[in-house]
Motif scaffolding. Structure first.
Motif, PDB file in Angstrom:
ATOM      1  N   ASN A 175      57.017  37.687  22.937  1.00 41.14           N
ATOM      2  CA  ASN A 175      57.222  37.791  21.558  1.00 41.14           C
ATOM      3  C   ASN A 175      57.187  36.670  20.944  1.00 41.14           C
ATOM      4  N   ASN A 187      64.266  37.002  17.055  1.00 43.27           N
ATOM      5  CA  ASN A 187      64.429  36.686  18.511  1.00 43.27           C
ATOM      6  C   ASN A 187      65.739  35.909  18.602  1.00 43.27           C
ATOM      7  N   SER A 216      53.636  48.282  20.154  1.00 41.95           N
ATOM      8  CA  SER A 216      54.089  47.243  19.325  1.00 41.95           C
ATOM      9  C   SER A 216      53.205  45.828  19.977  1.00 41.95           C
ATOM     10  N   ILE A 252      58.326  43.154  22.303  1.00 40.10           N
ATOM     11  CA  ILE A 252      59.815  43.298  22.035  1.00 40.10           C
ATOM     12  C   ILE A 252      60.381  42.522  21.149  1.00 40.10           C
ATOM     13  N   HIS A 304      57.883  46.338  16.423  1.00 41.91           N
ATOM     14  CA  HIS A 304      58.808  46.989  17.385  1.00 41.91           C
ATOM     15  C   HIS A 304      60.079  47.494  16.443  1.00 41.91           C
ATOM     16  N   GLU A 315      61.917  51.126  15.926  1.00 34.99           N
ATOM     17  CA  GLU A 315      63.286  51.333  16.199  1.00 34.99           C
ATOM     18  C   GLU A 315      64.098  51.889  14.973  1.00 34.99           C
ATOM     19  N   HIS A 322      58.903  53.392  22.987  1.00 32.36           N
ATOM     20  CA  HIS A 322      58.059  52.054  22.752  1.00 32.36           C
ATOM     21  C   HIS A 322      57.529  51.571  23.746  1.00 32.36           C
ATOM     22  N   PRO A 380      55.525  48.211  24.699  1.00 27.50           N
ATOM     23  CA  PRO A 380      55.220  46.908  24.016  1.00 27.50           C
ATOM     24  C   PRO A 380      53.943  46.275  24.638  1.00 27.50           C
ATOM     25  N   ILE A 432      69.368  46.591  20.658  1.00 21.95           N
ATOM     26  CA  ILE A 432      68.247  46.164  21.365  1.00 21.95           C
ATOM     27  C   ILE A 432      68.728  45.090  22.099  1.00 21.95           C
ATOM     28  N   ALA A 457      66.481  42.369  24.523  1.00 25.47           N
ATOM     29  CA  ALA A 457      65.327  41.706  25.449  1.00 25.47           C
ATOM     30  C   ALA A 457      65.513  41.377  26.838  1.00 25.47           C
TER      31      ALA A 457
END
Length: 333
Positions: free
Chosen positions: A80, A108, A165, A168, A173, A177, A189, A191, A330, A332
């Motif tokens: 990402n 992020n 997407s 993530i 994304h 969500e 989802h 990615p 969420i 990652a």
């Protein structure tokens, strides 16, 4: 040896010892004055073909014309955009390696627990390039044509409907969500490493839908190979005047605006930052850039578009998305 002669030799020694530092300072000042003296690399953290890449290449060309120096766009996709961001955060802070920051970098910061860079500390903001709406697009072979039909299908077929997407934590994304939270739907989802590959699979029917950044889907929408359902901004976008917003269709408090900006490694001299900022703002005034923005669905930032205003905006986005990541639960990694 006389006292006067000793003093002369002493002064010569002091001057000789100081010369390297003086020369280094002079060299640094000359380097900044001559900037840019060689090609500049602008790193994009996504694969070619997505909205970030499209915009970066457009702006790089115009900045190149302003600075009379080549600006090369380099794609370093993955995680990402974290791979590209980390690479530039460790680059020499001489203005020759830049990073195209996006909304994803402010997401992020809360999403990833082991980031090896800090977007707010390891970069100097140069200026905003653009903002865009996201748009829910679907494969036209699927049966839904409206927001209500999309929601109804998702509720009747939990986990069957897929949402692609660019990675993530991307705004694409996060749009998916947030939509799931707002509508109480169960959508899977999927990615990808950038919008380009995701759109390719959407066109091929491997996935059903995508809350894509408008520019990377617009040509397909106009060609009829993707069907637009609704946009994620407060008002309809000029490029899709017949496509409603989610707010119009009853999905309230569902607003996502993607943004893009230029960043340099922390410690880049202020004079270089100012040179780049001026070149960026001059590029945004070019008739061909204005036309391209209208064609591709980009919105130029309001003036003065200074490094400081960009810094303040980025910090507000960090704060905003930290709350959203927590609410959506969420992770990652």
């Amino acid at each position: 040896m006389t006292f006067a002669l000793k003093k002369l030799f002493l002064n010569i020694g002091i001057f000789s010892a100081a010369m390297p530092a003086m020369m280094l300072g002079a060299s640094s000042a000359i380097a900044q004055t001559d900037y840019p003296a060689r090609p500049i690399t602008m790193v994009v953290g996504y694969a070619a073909g997505g909205a970030t890449d499209i915009l970066a290449r457009l702006i790089a060309k115009s900045i190149s014309e302003e600075l009379k120096q080549t600006v090369i766009v380099e794609n370093r996709a993955g995680a990402n955009s974290n791979i590209g961001a980390e690479y530039v955060s460790r680059a020499k802070n001489d203005g020759y390696t830049l990073y195209v920051g996006t909304i994803a970098n402010t997401i992020n910061k809360a999403l990833y627990k082991d980031l090896r860079y800090d977007f707010m500390k390891d970069f100097e903001p140069v200026g905003m390039m653009a903002t865009i709406s996201n748009v829910l697009v679907v494969n036209p072979k699927r049966p839904f044509k409206t927001v209500d039909e999309y929601i109804d299908y998702a509720r009747k077929n939990p986990g069957d409907l897929t949402c692609a997407s660019s990675g993530i934590g991307s705004s694409i994304h996060m749009s998916c969500e947030l939509f799931k939270i707002q509508t109480g739907t169960n959508i899977l989802h999927v990615p990808y490493r950038g919008s380009g590959p995701a759109v390719a699979d959407l066109l091929g029917g491997q996935v059903d839908s995508m809350f894509d950044n408008l520019p990377s889907s617009l040509a397909h929408i106009k060609a009829g190979t993707l069907r637009p359902i609704a946009t994620t901004t407060a008002n309809r976008v000029d490029a899709l005047p017949d496509t409603p917003t989610f707010a119009e269709k009853g999905v309230k408090d569902f607003l996502v605006q993607s943004w893009f900006g230029i960043n340099a490694p922390a410690g880049t001299p202020a004079s270089i930052i100012q040179t780049l900022n001026q070149a960026l703002n001059d590029a945004l005034k070019k008739p061909e850039v204005i036309k391209a923005y209208q064609t591709n669905g980009f919105t130029a930032p309001p003036p003065p578009n200074s490094p400081e205003s960009f810094r303040q905006y980025a910090q507000s986005e960090v704060d905003k998305w930290a709350l959203v990541v927590e609410k959506a639960n969420i992770k990652a990694n």
